[in-house]
Design a protein around this motif. Structure first.
Motif, PDB file in Angstrom:
ATOM      1  N   LEU A 113       0.842  -1.203   0.000  1.00 43.57           N
ATOM      2  CA  LEU A 113       0.000   0.000   0.000  1.00 43.57           C
ATOM      3  C   LEU A 113       0.871   1.245   0.000  1.00 43.57           C
ATOM      4  O   LEU A 113       1.938   1.277   0.617  1.00 43.57           O
ATOM      5  CB  LEU A 113      -0.914   0.007   1.232  1.00 43.57           C
ATOM      6  CG  LEU A 113      -1.988  -1.070   1.272  1.00 43.57           C
ATOM      7  CD1 LEU A 113      -2.664  -1.091   2.645  1.00 43.57           C
ATOM      8  CD2 LEU A 113      -3.016  -0.844   0.173  1.00 43.57           C
ATOM      9  N   LYS A 114       0.386   2.278  -0.687  1.00 43.27           N
ATOM     10  CA  LYS A 114       1.093   3.554  -0.692  1.00 43.27           C
ATOM     11  C   LYS A 114       0.893   4.243   0.652  1.00 43.27           C
ATOM     12  O   LYS A 114      -0.188   4.169   1.240  1.00 43.27           O
ATOM     13  CB  LYS A 114       0.562   4.434  -1.813  1.00 43.27           C
ATOM     14  CG  LYS A 114       0.835   3.860  -3.190  1.00 43.27           C
ATOM     15  CD  LYS A 114       0.200   4.700  -4.267  1.00 43.27           C
ATOM     16  CE  LYS A 114       0.364   4.025  -5.620  1.00 43.27           C
ATOM     17  NZ  LYS A 114      -0.483   4.621  -6.642  1.00 43.27           N
ATOM     18  N   LYS A 115       1.906   4.919   1.112  1.00 45.39           N
ATOM     19  CA  LYS A 115       1.851   5.653   2.375  1.00 45.39           C
ATOM     20  C   LYS A 115       1.056   6.955   2.191  1.00 45.39           C
ATOM     21  O   LYS A 115       1.005   7.506   1.082  1.00 45.39           O
ATOM     22  CB  LYS A 115       3.269   5.987   2.868  1.00 45.39           C
ATOM     23  CG  LYS A 115       4.183   4.787   2.962  1.00 45.39           C
ATOM     24  CD  LYS A 115       4.015   4.075   4.278  1.00 45.39           C
ATOM     25  CE  LYS A 115       5.055   2.991   4.430  1.00 45.39           C
ATOM     26  NZ  LYS A 115       4.540   1.688   4.551  1.00 45.39           N
ATOM     27  N   ASN A 116       0.475   7.433   3.267  1.00 45.65           N
ATOM     28  CA  ASN A 116      -0.238   8.717   3.304  1.00 45.65           C
ATOM     29  C   ASN A 116      -1.410   8.815   2.334  1.00 45.65           C
ATOM     30  O   ASN A 116      -1.726   9.892   1.836  1.00 45.65           O
ATOM     31  CB  ASN A 116       0.730   9.883   3.081  1.00 45.65           C
ATOM     32  CG  ASN A 116       1.769   9.941   4.178  1.00 45.65           C
ATOM     33  OD1 ASN A 116       1.451   9.808   5.360  1.00 45.65           O
ATOM     34  ND2 ASN A 116       3.025  10.101   3.792  1.00 45.65           N
ATOM     35  N   ILE A 117      -2.022   7.670   2.042  1.00 42.37           N
ATOM     36  CA  ILE A 117      -3.212   7.633   1.186  1.00 42.37           C
ATOM     37  C   ILE A 117      -4.243   6.753   1.882  1.00 42.37           C
ATOM     38  O   ILE A 117      -3.907   5.661   2.358  1.00 42.37           O
ATOM     39  CB  ILE A 117      -2.881   7.079  -0.223  1.00 42.37           C
ATOM     40  CG1 ILE A 117      -1.898   8.026  -0.932  1.00 42.37           C
ATOM     41  CG2 ILE A 117      -4.136   6.910  -1.053  1.00 42.37           C
ATOM     42  CD1 ILE A 117      -1.472   7.570  -2.300  1.00 42.37           C
ATOM     43  N   PRO A 118      -5.505   7.200   1.950  1.00 46.95           N
ATOM     44  CA  PRO A 118      -6.542   6.380   2.598  1.00 46.95           C
ATOM     45  C   PRO A 118      -6.718   5.025   1.909  1.00 46.95           C
ATOM     46  O   PRO A 118      -6.407   4.870   0.720  1.00 46.95           O
ATOM     47  CB  PRO A 118      -7.813   7.213   2.460  1.00 46.95           C
ATOM     48  CG  PRO A 118      -7.381   8.570   2.059  1.00 46.95           C
ATOM     49  CD  PRO A 118      -6.035   8.444   1.422  1.00 46.95           C
ATOM     50  N   VAL A 119      -7.232   4.074   2.677  1.00 48.99           N
ATOM     51  CA  VAL A 119      -7.458   2.717   2.178  1.00 48.99           C
ATOM     52  C   VAL A 119      -8.888   2.309   2.514  1.00 48.99           C
ATOM     53  O   VAL A 119      -9.378   2.581   3.611  1.00 48.99           O
ATOM     54  CB  VAL A 119      -6.486   1.706   2.845  1.00 48.99           C
ATOM     55  CG1 VAL A 119      -6.787   0.282   2.415  1.00 48.99           C
ATOM     56  CG2 VAL A 119      -5.048   2.068   2.531  1.00 48.99           C
ATOM     57  N   MET A 120      -9.535   1.656   1.557  1.00 47.37           N
ATOM     58  CA  MET A 120     -10.840   1.066   1.820  1.00 47.37           C
ATOM     59  C   MET A 120     -10.748  -0.413   1.444  1.00 47.37           C
ATOM     60  O   MET A 120     -10.400  -0.744   0.318  1.00 47.37           O
ATOM     61  CB  MET A 120     -11.955   1.736   1.015  1.00 47.37           C
ATOM     62  CG  MET A 120     -13.332   1.136   1.304  1.00 47.37           C
ATOM     63  SD  MET A 120     -14.692   2.035   0.533  1.00 47.37           S
ATOM     64  CE  MET A 120     -14.462   1.600  -1.191  1.00 47.37           C
ATOM     65  N   ILE A 121     -11.024  -1.266   2.414  1.00 46.77           N
ATOM     66  CA  ILE A 121     -11.033  -2.703   2.162  1.00 46.77           C
ATOM     67  C   ILE A 121     -12.479  -3.142   1.998  1.00 46.77           C
ATOM     68  O   ILE A 121     -13.337  -2.802   2.815  1.00 46.77           O
ATOM     69  CB  ILE A 121     -10.354  -3.475   3.305  1.00 46.77           C
ATOM     70  CG1 ILE A 121      -8.853  -3.133   3.336  1.00 46.77           C
ATOM     71  CG2 ILE A 121     -10.573  -4.984   3.151  1.00 46.77           C
ATOM     72  CD1 ILE A 121      -8.076  -3.779   4.445  1.00 46.77           C
TER      73      ILE A 121
END
Length: 164
Positions: free
Chosen positions: A46-54
């Motif tokens: 995952l890229k850092k400093n970017i929101p994630v939605m699983i």
């Protein structure tokens, strides 16, 4: 009076134990998914400093299919959110279903959407205590849990959670 007290106490424990609550651990689960490109992916990708939605889903689930259409329809509202769609069960079976799912919903067009299966590990399913699909977990740009959705949410609720 005592038996009634114990009955309510038992019901209280039973109902709380069976609910689909947010996980106590606020970090992203330690998944290892296999994409339809035969590549293993973990949270380290995952890229850092970017929101994630699983999104925990099943390719043959009508509600999951509907939510996938809604998400892609509103993809611009999610900004650069990394959307990780994780399915379960036998990778050989899923490898027939996953590429078809990706193709049917044209998910390859969206660089911020990743689709894969956790196979029989059920790490993600156990982590969130998923009982029904789709299940959503939204993380902020520091990859800390913002909100989970055990019931089918409105897309605007997902967008709102991602922007928090």
């Amino acid at each position: 009076m005592k038996p009634l007290y114990f009955l309510f106490l038992f019901l209280g424990f039973t109902l709380t134990a069976c609910s689909q609550d947010a996980p106590l651990n606020k970090d992203i689960p330690p998944y290892k998914i296999l994409t339809s490109d035969s590549v293993y992916v973990t949270p380290a990708n995952l890229k850092k400093n970017i929101p994630v939605m699983i999104m925990y889903f099943a390719p043959d689930c009508p509600h999951c299919q509907h939510m996938t259409m809604e998400i892609t329809k509103h993809i611009k509202e999610f900004g650069n959110t990394q959307i990780v769609m994780i399915s379960f069960v036998n990778p050989q079976v899923q490898f027939k279903a996953l590429p078809k799912f990706v193709k049917d919903y044209q998910l390859q067009k969206y660089p911020n959407i990743l689709v894969g299966t956790e196979g029989y590990t059920y790490v993600v399913q156990k982590f969130y205590q998923v009982r029904t699909t789709p299940y959503f977990a939204v993380y902020d740009k520091k990859h800390k849990l913002v909100e989970t959705f055990a019931k089918i949410p409105e897309v605007q609720d997902l967008v709102k959670a991602v922007k928090e």
